[in-house]
Write an enzyme that holds these catalytic residues in place. Structure first.
Site, mmCIF file in Angstrom:
data_model
loop_
_atom_site.group_PDB
_atom_site.id
_atom_site.type_symbol
_atom_site.label_atom_id
_atom_site.label_comp_id
_atom_site.label_asym_id
_atom_site.label_seq_id
_atom_site.Cartn_x
_atom_site.Cartn_y
_atom_site.Cartn_z
ATOM 1 N N VAL A 103 15.740 62.558 97.111
ATOM 2 C CA VAL A 103 17.329 63.766 95.981
ATOM 3 C C VAL A 103 16.750 63.693 94.310
ATOM 4 O O VAL A 103 16.801 64.244 93.855
ATOM 5 C CB VAL A 103 18.422 63.163 96.756
ATOM 6 C CG1 VAL A 103 19.218 63.766 96.083
ATOM 7 C CG2 VAL A 103 18.530 63.017 97.769
ATOM 8 N N GLU A 122 17.111 57.261 87.925
ATOM 9 C CA GLU A 122 17.045 56.149 88.625
ATOM 10 C C GLU A 122 16.900 55.938 90.497
ATOM 11 O O GLU A 122 17.764 56.322 90.709
ATOM 12 C CB GLU A 122 18.468 55.543 87.701
ATOM 13 C CG GLU A 122 17.697 55.228 86.128
ATOM 14 C CD GLU A 122 17.228 53.929 85.666
ATOM 15 O OE1 GLU A 122 16.529 54.072 86.494
ATOM 16 O OE2 GLU A 122 16.918 54.200 85.034
ATOM 17 N N CYS A 124 18.760 48.165 94.041
ATOM 18 C CA CYS A 124 17.203 48.864 93.471
ATOM 19 C C CYS A 124 16.136 48.121 92.891
ATOM 20 O O CYS A 124 15.356 48.152 92.885
ATOM 21 C CB CYS A 124 17.691 49.952 92.979
ATOM 22 S SG CYS A 124 18.337 49.636 91.054
#
Length: 535
Positions: free
Chosen positions: A274, A292, A326
């Protein structure tokens, strides 16, 4: 009280199992108390749009689901692209007032936001745990990150200065002027539903920008509660609430933000897939994208490492937030000389992990955020086996759980296997061995992502090779600490498919300003640079 399904999960190797004590139903009294403290209605749909006033959006009414039990917490009347357009009209008006306030005065407003957040740190942190699924210590820690970045931003409000530059022309003065960009958009992810907005909004606000927020739809309540806290500070100071606008909603709101020329900088946290589309869309209109994206982080343990320290770090890096950071470690590289010792210690540490209710202080590993994440976990393990790997620990859903619980899992598989090349946002740790540091560095750098990395060693030579030009190619390069748990004082972000963005500390603030080079002629003459004569 909560009803529990209690068991001891068997491991694939037959060793001691995990400590499992998961809730069957949510504690309605505790949930009601958290929502009441934050001004959230448990029975009627909450307004999901804020532009100085709260509005029930024209989008879907979305239920907030507790991942520990899959029960409904509350609901939100989300915004739509049309609601976003209405919000932006108020934001554009607010921008004109906010940018004229001196930076130290803007810093004072952010200081008050810091105090308001600190006063609500426990209920807001517990709401993050309730809605996202991370344990309470991590939920409260996330709000503390926002508090800390506010402290940082307040200091910056008196330090965001440009340079005075010597001019080669007589009677000329040259300087850099730091000005606001205008409007900063923030599209944040479910796994850090408060902190990422905090990183961006605190810096954006002291720089003189407005902050327009769309959080993840599955954590709408955290977005609303946070906005209520910071907007109340603006309103008490007689300032437009639209300075910190919110428009919850689905993909149409995010697409509108990406295409909107009024959004001068758009921070997006999410998947590489995305993020690639968002980056292209923003760049096509010559806005500033701040991306990010995914991480596929590695932790390397040398034969001279402190094994106990490295095991503790690996456990937190792999199991913390149920593998949904993440910066979670996905790939563990062990020097062949210490592999057996390390794996014995690591599996013993995994066996002590307490899986359960995120609101229970004893819990170390909560649920995955959604049922889809559970499916991704199962599919990932199927790929491991199909590609010749082994499951060394864990490997199952938690039987009898009504929530999205899985066992933290350790595998052994070739580092080149296709399943290892992509991030699976669940607690699966792939293990590998190596002979030399050079081999381990090459493996660390071989994947498409470049967020975080860590080396455990006691050798200065290894340390400086790892952190130097021939070392890790990631944005975060650690030594003797986990891949996760970054401090706000350093810039946070990564390279390659991680997006190249930097948020939080260091010089990240410079992305939120417009730097103007100003040359002022007070000589009365017109000498040209480089000695050019044009007469």
């Amino acid at each position: 009280m909560l009803r529990y399904a209690t068991s001891r999960a068997a491991t694939a190797t037959g060793r001691r199992g995990l400590h499992i004590n998961v809730p069957k139903t949510q504690n309605t009294a505790v949930v009601s108390s958290i929502l009441k403290d934050l001004g959230i209605d448990a029975k009627q749909p909450n307004a999901g749009v804020y532009d100085g006033e709260w509005h029930h959006g024209s989008g879907a009414v979305r239920e907030a689901i507790n991942p520990a039990t899959n029960e409904v917490i509350a609901s939100v009347a989300e915004g739509s692209a049309a609601d976003y357009e209405a919000v932006m009209k108020k934001v554009e008006e607010a921008k004109l007032e906010w940018r004229e306030i001196p930076a130290p005065k803007r810093g004072e407003i952010v200081r008050q936001m810091r105090e308001a957040l600190a006063a609500k740190i426990e209920p807001l942190g517990k709401l993050v745990s309730l809605e996202m699924g991370k344990i309470t210590a991590e939920g409260i820690g996330e709000v503390q990150e926002y508090v800390d970045i506010c402290d940082y931003a307040v200091g910056l409000s008196r330090m965001m200065n440009g340079k005075v530059i010597p001019s080669e022309r007589p009677g000329h003065f040259m300087m850099e002027q730091v000005n606001p960009l205008g409007n900063v958009g923030v599209i944040s992810a479910f796994n850090f539903p408060v902190a990422v907005y905090g990183w961006n909004s605190a810096l954006a606000l002291v720089a003189g920008n407005t902050a327009v927020w769309k959080g993840a739809p599955s954590t709408n309540l955290s977005s609303i509660a946070t906005t209520k806290i910071v907007a109340d500070v603006l309103e008490k100071n007689g300032l437009p609430g639209a300075i910190t606008a919110l428009c919850t909603g689905a993909a149409d709101v995010g697409e509108a933000m990406a295409k909107d020329k009024r959004i001068n900088l758009l921070s997006f946290t999410g998947s590489t897939e995305v993020g690639r589309k968002v980056g292209v869309t923003v760049q096509q209109r010559f806005g500033r994208p701040l991306l990010e994206l995914g991480g596929n982080n590695a932790l390397i343990v040398m034969d001279d490492a402190d094994i106990k320290l490295a095991v503790r770090a690996t456990l937190f890096a792999a199991v913390g937030t149920a593998g949904q950071r993440c910066t979670t470690v996905r790939r563990l590289f062990l020097h062949e000389a210490i592999e057996k010792e390390f794996m014995a210690a690591l599996t013993a540490a995994y066996a002590q992990v307490r899986i359960g209710d995120p609101l229970d202080a004893a819990t170390l590993c909560g649920p995955l955020h959604t049922k889809a994440a559970v499916a991704a976990y199962e599919q990932g393990l199927e790929q491991v086996v199909a590609q010749g790997g082994q499951i060394l620990f864990g490997g199952k859903r938690v039987a009898g759980a009504s929530g999205n619980y899985v066992e933290p899992t350790i595998t052994r598989i070739a580092a080149s296997a296709p399943v290892v090349q992509h991030e699976i946002f669940v607690p699966i740790l792939h293990t590998h061995t190596f002979k030399t540091l050079e081999e381990a560095i090459a493996a660390n750098n071989a994947v498409g992502q470049g967020l975080s990395s860590s080396l455990f060693t006691s050798s200065p030579s290894n340390i400086f090779k790892w952190t130097g030009p021939a070392g890790s190619d990631c944005g975060i390069v650690n030594v003797n600490i986990p891949t996760n748990g970054a401090e706000i004082g350093g810039a946070f972000g990564g390279e390659k498919e991680t997006g190249g963005g930097r948020e939080s500390g260091s010089d990240a603030w410079k992305q939120y300003v417009r730097l103007s080079t100003c040359t002022i002629n007070y000589s009365g003459a017109l000498p040209l640079a480089q000695g050019i004569k044009f007469e």
